[in-house]
Design a protein around this motif. Structure first.
Motif, PDB file in Angstrom:
ATOM      1  N   ASP A  98      -3.078   8.791 -11.082  1.00 42.24           N
ATOM      2  CA  ASP A  98      -2.099   8.233 -10.578  1.00 42.24           C
ATOM      3  C   ASP A  98      -2.233   8.579  -9.109  1.00 42.24           C
ATOM      4  O   ASP A  98      -3.024   9.194  -8.286  1.00 42.24           O
ATOM      5  N   GLU A  99      -1.331   8.424  -8.541  1.00 42.95           N
ATOM      6  CA  GLU A  99      -0.783   9.009  -7.349  1.00 42.95           C
ATOM      7  C   GLU A  99      -1.272  10.591  -7.112  1.00 42.95           C
ATOM      8  O   GLU A  99      -0.986  10.978  -5.788  1.00 42.95           O
ATOM      9  N   HIS A 100      -0.878  11.540  -8.089  1.00 43.57           N
ATOM     10  CA  HIS A 100      -0.752  12.517  -7.569  1.00 43.57           C
ATOM     11  C   HIS A 100      -2.255  13.549  -8.480  1.00 43.57           C
ATOM     12  O   HIS A 100      -2.850  14.382  -7.798  1.00 43.57           O
ATOM     13  N   LEU A 101      -2.934  12.555  -9.291  1.00 46.47           N
ATOM     14  CA  LEU A 101      -3.089  13.121 -10.342  1.00 46.47           C
ATOM     15  C   LEU A 101      -4.124  12.686 -10.874  1.00 46.47           C
ATOM     16  O   LEU A 101      -4.583  11.568 -10.910  1.00 46.47           O
ATOM     17  N   VAL A 102      -5.641  13.316 -10.901  1.00 55.01           N
ATOM     18  CA  VAL A 102      -6.796  12.147 -11.515  1.00 55.01           C
ATOM     19  C   VAL A 102      -7.607  13.864 -12.793  1.00 55.01           C
ATOM     20  O   VAL A 102      -7.414  14.680 -12.459  1.00 55.01           O
ATOM     21  N   VAL A 103      -7.583  13.015 -13.763  1.00 56.39           N
ATOM     22  CA  VAL A 103      -8.097  13.867 -14.415  1.00 56.39           C
ATOM     23  C   VAL A 103      -9.692  13.011 -15.564  1.00 56.39           C
ATOM     24  O   VAL A 103      -9.440  12.160 -15.465  1.00 56.39           O
ATOM     25  N   ALA A 104     -10.758  13.730 -15.477  1.00 60.00           N
ATOM     26  CA  ALA A 104     -11.514  13.928 -16.220  1.00 60.00           C
ATOM     27  C   ALA A 104     -12.734  14.356 -17.299  1.00 60.00           C
ATOM     28  O   ALA A 104     -11.206  15.767 -17.244  1.00 60.00           O
ATOM     29  N   ASP A 105     -13.176  13.588 -17.983  1.00 58.70           N
ATOM     30  CA  ASP A 105     -13.641  14.385 -19.172  1.00 58.70           C
ATOM     31  C   ASP A 105     -14.608  14.933 -19.055  1.00 58.70           C
ATOM     32  O   ASP A 105     -16.169  14.272 -19.433  1.00 58.70           O
ATOM     33  N   LYS A 106     -15.091  16.214 -18.904  1.00 62.71           N
ATOM     34  CA  LYS A 106     -16.755  16.772 -18.141  1.00 62.71           C
ATOM     35  C   LYS A 106     -17.665  17.018 -19.185  1.00 62.71           C
ATOM     36  O   LYS A 106     -16.842  17.949 -20.389  1.00 62.71           O
ATOM     37  N   PRO A 107     -18.734  16.214 -19.238  1.00 64.31           N
ATOM     38  CA  PRO A 107     -19.856  16.527 -19.559  1.00 64.31           C
ATOM     39  C   PRO A 107     -20.521  18.517 -20.130  1.00 64.31           C
ATOM     40  O   PRO A 107     -20.098  19.009 -18.668  1.00 64.31           O
ATOM     41  N   GLU A 130     -16.670   8.242  -6.946  1.00 62.36           N
ATOM     42  CA  GLU A 130     -16.349   6.981  -7.117  1.00 62.36           C
ATOM     43  C   GLU A 130     -15.364   6.075  -7.345  1.00 62.36           C
ATOM     44  O   GLU A 130     -14.771   4.616  -7.165  1.00 62.36           O
ATOM     45  N   LEU A 131     -14.073   7.402  -6.771  1.00 61.13           N
ATOM     46  CA  LEU A 131     -12.641   6.705  -6.116  1.00 61.13           C
ATOM     47  C   LEU A 131     -12.470   6.384  -4.769  1.00 61.13           C
ATOM     48  O   LEU A 131     -11.796   6.295  -5.022  1.00 61.13           O
ATOM     49  N   GLY A 132     -13.658   7.365  -3.771  1.00 63.43           N
ATOM     50  CA  GLY A 132     -12.614   6.854  -2.273  1.00 63.43           C
ATOM     51  C   GLY A 132     -11.709   8.175  -2.312  1.00 63.43           C
ATOM     52  O   GLY A 132     -11.452   8.011  -0.878  1.00 63.43           O
ATOM     53  N   LEU A 133     -11.779   9.237  -2.503  1.00 64.08           N
ATOM     54  CA  LEU A 133     -10.909  10.231  -2.712  1.00 64.08           C
ATOM     55  C   LEU A 133     -11.802  11.473  -2.557  1.00 64.08           C
ATOM     56  O   LEU A 133     -11.278  12.271  -3.524  1.00 64.08           O
ATOM     57  N   THR A 134     -11.379  11.552  -1.376  1.00 64.99           N
ATOM     58  CA  THR A 134     -11.509  12.777  -0.067  1.00 64.99           C
ATOM     59  C   THR A 134     -10.873  13.808  -0.606  1.00 64.99           C
ATOM     60  O   THR A 134     -11.458  14.882  -0.069  1.00 64.99           O
ATOM     61  N   PHE A 152      -7.560  17.424 -11.359  1.00 63.47           N
ATOM     62  CA  PHE A 152      -7.595  17.750  -9.761  1.00 63.47           C
ATOM     63  C   PHE A 152      -6.296  16.634  -8.856  1.00 63.47           C
ATOM     64  O   PHE A 152      -5.699  16.387  -9.866  1.00 63.47           O
ATOM     65  N   GLY A 153      -6.446  17.021  -8.268  1.00 61.37           N
ATOM     66  CA  GLY A 153      -5.308  16.940  -7.449  1.00 61.37           C
ATOM     67  C   GLY A 153      -4.960  16.598  -6.434  1.00 61.37           C
ATOM     68  O   GLY A 153      -6.463  15.961  -5.773  1.00 61.37           O
ATOM     69  N   VAL A 154      -4.484  15.254  -6.001  1.00 61.65           N
ATOM     70  CA  VAL A 154      -4.745  14.213  -5.109  1.00 61.65           C
ATOM     71  C   VAL A 154      -4.017  14.428  -3.853  1.00 61.65           C
ATOM     72  O   VAL A 154      -5.425  14.309  -2.561  1.00 61.65           O
TER      73      VAL A 154
END
Length: 306
Positions: A98-107, A130-134, A152-154
């Motif tokens: 969402d606009e605040h957080l990105v959550v990934a499933d790390k291998p 991938e997301l273009g969020l620097t 991750f924080g956005v």
């Protein structure tokens, strides 16, 4: 006296933050000659090529001209050379965004953020591409060998509020691990001990003294000589779960650090991906300090018990 932090900095490239150098008082033939003298990791031809490509910026974010005259007390930005890295053949799917957080499933085998020899092939670099969020930053870390949920924080202005959750242990964490069975142990149990840095490189150890590490552990199921365990760390010491399981005589399957530190795979060689550390960050739960929502994120990965 500490140098003040810059008000602006360039966006990361390949997940790697820009480095900064400030020109000192004095005289130099040119900015190019200063870079060659101050940062000799590149020779004059290499620095010239970088300048021609616009890969050295001034404090205003403008590319530095290749023939720029020397000026003292100027802030210059550049990106360090990235080592060659093999492509990691495992996906890192998104669990939430969402606009605040990105959550990934790390291998397994993927570093959370650039460190040492790992730069392009990190979870942070992947998500930024991938997301273009620097502006993405990890709010906590998982060891490269550990798989599972990473948040991750956005927005930079919200970063402190989220990172404080992890610092203040206001996040409920659940891990799973595969380790040998011990019929003499009664489950569930609480393992608490004092964990300090060992004399052995990269290793931590349990020592006498006031406990500073607590982990609730339960056995979920077993198959032959191996068990699947659920672990609830109440503290966050380095390698806490691995050290606590080792202290119970239950070293995690695939662990290359405990009980014996195995040599690192030489740079340029591909790792053996068939025996990952069987440790998974299964779940993270917390109350969002920005939105007030109850957050719960769960990994979709499975450990190998058989």
């Amino acid at each position: 006296m500490a140098r003040p932090k810059p008000a602006w900095r360039p966006a990361p490239k390949e997940g790697v933050s820009a480095s900064c150098v400030v020109t000192p008082d004095g005289a130099q033939p040119s900015m190019l000659s200063f870079l060659v003298q101050r940062l000799p990791v590149l020779n004059e031809a290499e620095w010239r090529a970088r300048l021609l490509r616009g890969e050295v910026l001034d404090a205003q974010g403008q590319p530095l001209a290749v023939d720029a005259p020397y000026a003292a007390r100027q802030r210059l930005w550049y990106w360090r050379e990235l080592p060659d890295e093999p492509d990691l053949p495992f996906a890192s799917p998104l669990l939430y965004q969402d606009e605040h957080l990105v959550v990934a499933d790390k291998p397994h085998f993927l570093a959370t953020a650039p460190k040492g020899r790992y730069a392009r092939e990190t979870l942070l670099a992947r998500l930024q591409r991938e997301l273009g969020l620097t502006t993405l930053v990890p709010l906590h870390r998982l060891d490269r060998e550990t798989a599972g949920v990473v948040v991750f924080g956005v927005r930079p202005e919200e970063r402190h509020a989220y990172q404080s959750l992890f610092r203040d242990r206001a996040v409920h964490k659940v891990y799973e691990a595969v380790a040998p069975l011990n019929p003499n142990l009664n489950w569930p149990l609480l393992r608490e001990s004092r964990i300090e840095t060992s004399a052995q490189f990269m290793q931590m150890q349990e020592v006498p003294g006031e406990p500073n590490a607590r982990t609730q552990i339960e056995l979920l199921r077993s198959d032959g000589e191996w068990g699947l365990y659920r672990l609830h760390p109440e503290t966050g010491r380095t390698h806490q779960l691995r050290v606590h399981m080792l202290g119970l005589g239950l070293p995690l399957r695939g662990d290359r650090i405990y009980p014996t530190l195995l040599p690192e795979v030489p740079a340029g060689q591909v790792e053996d991906y068939d025996q990952p550390l069987q440790l998974l960050a299964r779940e993270l739960r917390f109350t969002d300090p920005v939105t007030g929502q109850a957050r719960c994120f769960r990994s979709q990965r499975q450990l190998t018990l058989a």
